[in-house]
Write a protein that holds these residues in place. Structure first.
Motif, PDB file in Angstrom:
ATOM      1  N   GLY A  54       0.835  -1.185   0.000  1.00 37.12           N
ATOM      2  CA  GLY A  54       0.000   0.000   0.000  1.00 37.12           C
ATOM      3  C   GLY A  54       0.871   1.237   0.000  1.00 37.12           C
ATOM      4  O   GLY A  54       2.101   1.146   0.027  1.00 37.12           O
ATOM      5  N   VAL A  55       0.241   2.395  -0.004  1.00 34.96           N
ATOM      6  CA  VAL A  55       0.966   3.659   0.027  1.00 34.96           C
ATOM      7  C   VAL A  55       0.164   4.663   0.842  1.00 34.96           C
ATOM      8  O   VAL A  55      -1.070   4.663   0.828  1.00 34.96           O
ATOM      9  CB  VAL A  55       1.238   4.195  -1.399  1.00 34.96           C
ATOM     10  CG1 VAL A  55      -0.054   4.520  -2.122  1.00 34.96           C
ATOM     11  CG2 VAL A  55       2.166   5.387  -1.385  1.00 34.96           C
ATOM     12  N   VAL A  56       0.878   5.486   1.594  1.00 34.42           N
ATOM     13  CA  VAL A  56       0.244   6.585   2.317  1.00 34.42           C
ATOM     14  C   VAL A  56       1.007   7.858   1.945  1.00 34.42           C
ATOM     15  O   VAL A  56       2.230   7.884   1.930  1.00 34.42           O
ATOM     16  CB  VAL A  56       0.207   6.349   3.851  1.00 34.42           C
ATOM     17  CG1 VAL A  56       1.574   6.285   4.465  1.00 34.42           C
ATOM     18  CG2 VAL A  56      -0.645   7.392   4.538  1.00 34.42           C
ATOM     19  N   LEU A  57       0.227   8.875   1.600  1.00 36.67           N
ATOM     20  CA  LEU A  57       0.785  10.147   1.153  1.00 36.67           C
ATOM     21  C   LEU A  57       0.458  11.241   2.158  1.00 36.67           C
ATOM     22  O   LEU A  57      -0.485  11.123   2.946  1.00 36.67           O
ATOM     23  CB  LEU A  57       0.184  10.538  -0.204  1.00 36.67           C
ATOM     24  CG  LEU A  57       0.281   9.510  -1.321  1.00 36.67           C
ATOM     25  CD1 LEU A  57      -0.584   9.944  -2.503  1.00 36.67           C
ATOM     26  CD2 LEU A  57       1.718   9.332  -1.748  1.00 36.67           C
ATOM     27  N   ILE A  58       1.218  12.320   2.098  1.00 36.51           N
ATOM     28  CA  ILE A  58       0.924  13.496   2.921  1.00 36.51           C
ATOM     29  C   ILE A  58      -0.531  13.927   2.702  1.00 36.51           C
ATOM     30  O   ILE A  58      -1.234  14.274   3.640  1.00 36.51           O
ATOM     31  CB  ILE A  58       1.888  14.651   2.567  1.00 36.51           C
ATOM     32  CG1 ILE A  58       3.281  14.403   3.172  1.00 36.51           C
ATOM     33  CG2 ILE A  58       1.351  15.994   3.011  1.00 36.51           C
ATOM     34  CD1 ILE A  58       3.384  14.592   4.667  1.00 36.51           C
ATOM     35  N   ALA A  59      -0.983  13.865   1.458  1.00 41.30           N
ATOM     36  CA  ALA A  59      -2.368  14.253   1.138  1.00 41.30           C
ATOM     37  C   ALA A  59      -3.376  13.365   1.862  1.00 41.30           C
ATOM     38  O   ALA A  59      -4.436  13.834   2.271  1.00 41.30           O
ATOM     39  CB  ALA A  59      -2.593  14.199  -0.369  1.00 41.30           C
ATOM     40  N   ASP A  60      -3.064  12.068   2.023  1.00 35.94           N
ATOM     41  CA  ASP A  60      -3.958  11.163   2.753  1.00 35.94           C
ATOM     42  C   ASP A  60      -4.063  11.577   4.215  1.00 35.94           C
ATOM     43  O   ASP A  60      -5.152  11.571   4.796  1.00 35.94           O
ATOM     44  CB  ASP A  60      -3.448   9.718   2.674  1.00 35.94           C
ATOM     45  CG  ASP A  60      -3.453   9.173   1.265  1.00 35.94           C
ATOM     46  OD1 ASP A  60      -4.403   9.465   0.523  1.00 35.94           O
ATOM     47  OD2 ASP A  60      -2.492   8.459   0.915  1.00 35.94           O
ATOM     48  N   ILE A  61      -2.943  11.941   4.798  1.00 35.27           N
ATOM     49  CA  ILE A  61      -2.936  12.372   6.204  1.00 35.27           C
ATOM     50  C   ILE A  61      -3.740  13.663   6.350  1.00 35.27           C
ATOM     51  O   ILE A  61      -4.547  13.804   7.272  1.00 35.27           O
ATOM     52  CB  ILE A  61      -1.494  12.523   6.719  1.00 35.27           C
ATOM     53  CG1 ILE A  61      -0.797  11.157   6.735  1.00 35.27           C
ATOM     54  CG2 ILE A  61      -1.474  13.162   8.108  1.00 35.27           C
ATOM     55  CD1 ILE A  61       0.685  11.195   7.033  1.00 35.27           C
ATOM     56  N   ASN A  82      -3.739   3.733   0.602  1.00 34.51           N
ATOM     57  CA  ASN A  82      -4.300   3.318  -0.676  1.00 34.51           C
ATOM     58  C   ASN A  82      -3.654   1.988  -1.043  1.00 34.51           C
ATOM     59  O   ASN A  82      -2.438   1.840  -0.960  1.00 34.51           O
ATOM     60  CB  ASN A  82      -3.983   4.355  -1.761  1.00 34.51           C
ATOM     61  CG  ASN A  82      -4.629   5.677  -1.459  1.00 34.51           C
ATOM     62  OD1 ASN A  82      -5.844   5.779  -1.455  1.00 34.51           O
ATOM     63  ND2 ASN A  82      -3.825   6.684  -1.180  1.00 34.51           N
ATOM     64  N   LYS A  83      -4.495   1.027  -1.427  1.00 39.69           N
ATOM     65  CA  LYS A  83      -3.996  -0.314  -1.671  1.00 39.69           C
ATOM     66  C   LYS A  83      -4.884  -1.001  -2.684  1.00 39.69           C
ATOM     67  O   LYS A  83      -6.096  -0.857  -2.588  1.00 39.69           O
ATOM     68  CB  LYS A  83      -4.004  -1.074  -0.335  1.00 39.69           C
ATOM     69  CG  LYS A  83      -3.442  -2.437  -0.336  1.00 39.69           C
ATOM     70  CD  LYS A  83      -3.491  -2.924   1.104  1.00 39.69           C
ATOM     71  CE  LYS A  83      -3.015  -4.304   1.276  1.00 39.69           C
ATOM     72  NZ  LYS A  83      -2.958  -4.695   2.655  1.00 39.69           N
ATOM     73  N   PRO A  84      -4.359  -1.707  -3.660  1.00 39.13           N
ATOM     74  CA  PRO A  84      -2.936  -1.962  -3.923  1.00 39.13           C
ATOM     75  C   PRO A  84      -2.295  -0.753  -4.598  1.00 39.13           C
ATOM     76  O   PRO A  84      -2.967   0.061  -5.239  1.00 39.13           O
ATOM     77  CB  PRO A  84      -2.962  -3.151  -4.888  1.00 39.13           C
ATOM     78  CG  PRO A  84      -4.249  -2.995  -5.632  1.00 39.13           C
ATOM     79  CD  PRO A  84      -5.216  -2.392  -4.635  1.00 39.13           C
TER      80      PRO A  84
END
Length: 134
Positions: A54-61, A82-84
Motif C-alpha cells: 500500500g501507500v500513504v501520502l501526505i495528502a492522505d494524512i 491506498n492499496k494496492p
C-alpha cells in the motif's frame, strides 16, 4: 524511421532508498518518519504472503486525518492507505513509466522485482535523468 538508441530503463533512474512502514503503525509514527526522511510518501508493507503493498501520502494524512479532526496517534496507517499500489518493473522503458504515472496523476510509484520493492521512481527522476542530449 527507427530509433537506434538504447532506451533508458526505470532501474537506471530510480532511487533505492525505500521507506516502508508496517500497516499497524500510527499515523503519528508515519508522519514522524516522513518528516525525518523528508518524503511525502511512505510505502506500506504487506501483512502476509498474498497481500499487496500500500501507500500513504501526505495528502492522505491531510484529508483523512487532519481535515476530519482525528487524532494522529489514534489512527493506524492501514485505515488511510491506498492499496494496492500501482507499481512498475525495473526493466520498463521510462517513456512508458512516464505515461503510466501521468495517466493516473501520480508523481511517483514503487518499483517491484519478483514481488519485492527494490526502489521508487518519480517523474522528477525521469525528467532530469531521462534527458537525451542530441
Amino acid at each position: 524511421m527507427t530509433n537506434n538508441t538504447t532506451p533508458i530503463l526505470v532501474k537506471d533512474v530510480m532511487w533505492t532508498q525505500v521507506d516502508i512502514v508496517d500497516s499497524k503503525c500510527t499515523v503519528q509514527n508515519a508522519l514522524n518518519n516522513m518528516q525525518h526522511k523528508k518524503t511525502k510518501m511512505l510505502l506500506v508493507d504487506k501483512s502476509h504472503e498474498y497481500d499487496e503493498y500500500g501507500v500513504v501520502l501526505i495528502a492522505d494524512i491531510a484529508s483523512k486525518v487532519i481535515a476530519k479532526d482525528r487524532a494522529l496517534d489514534r489512527v493506524n496507517v492501514y485505515e488511510i492507505m491506498n492499496k494496492p499500489v500501482i507499481s512498475v518493473r525495473p526493466d520498463m522503458d521510462i517513456l512508458y513509466c512516464a505515461r503510466l504515472l501521468t495517466n493516473f496523476s501520480l508523481s511517483r510509484c514503487p518499483v517491484l522485482d519478483n514481488g519485492k520493492i527494490i526502489g521508487v521512481v518519480g517523474l522528477t527522476n525521469i525528467v532530469f535523468n531521462g534527458l537525451r542530449v542530441v
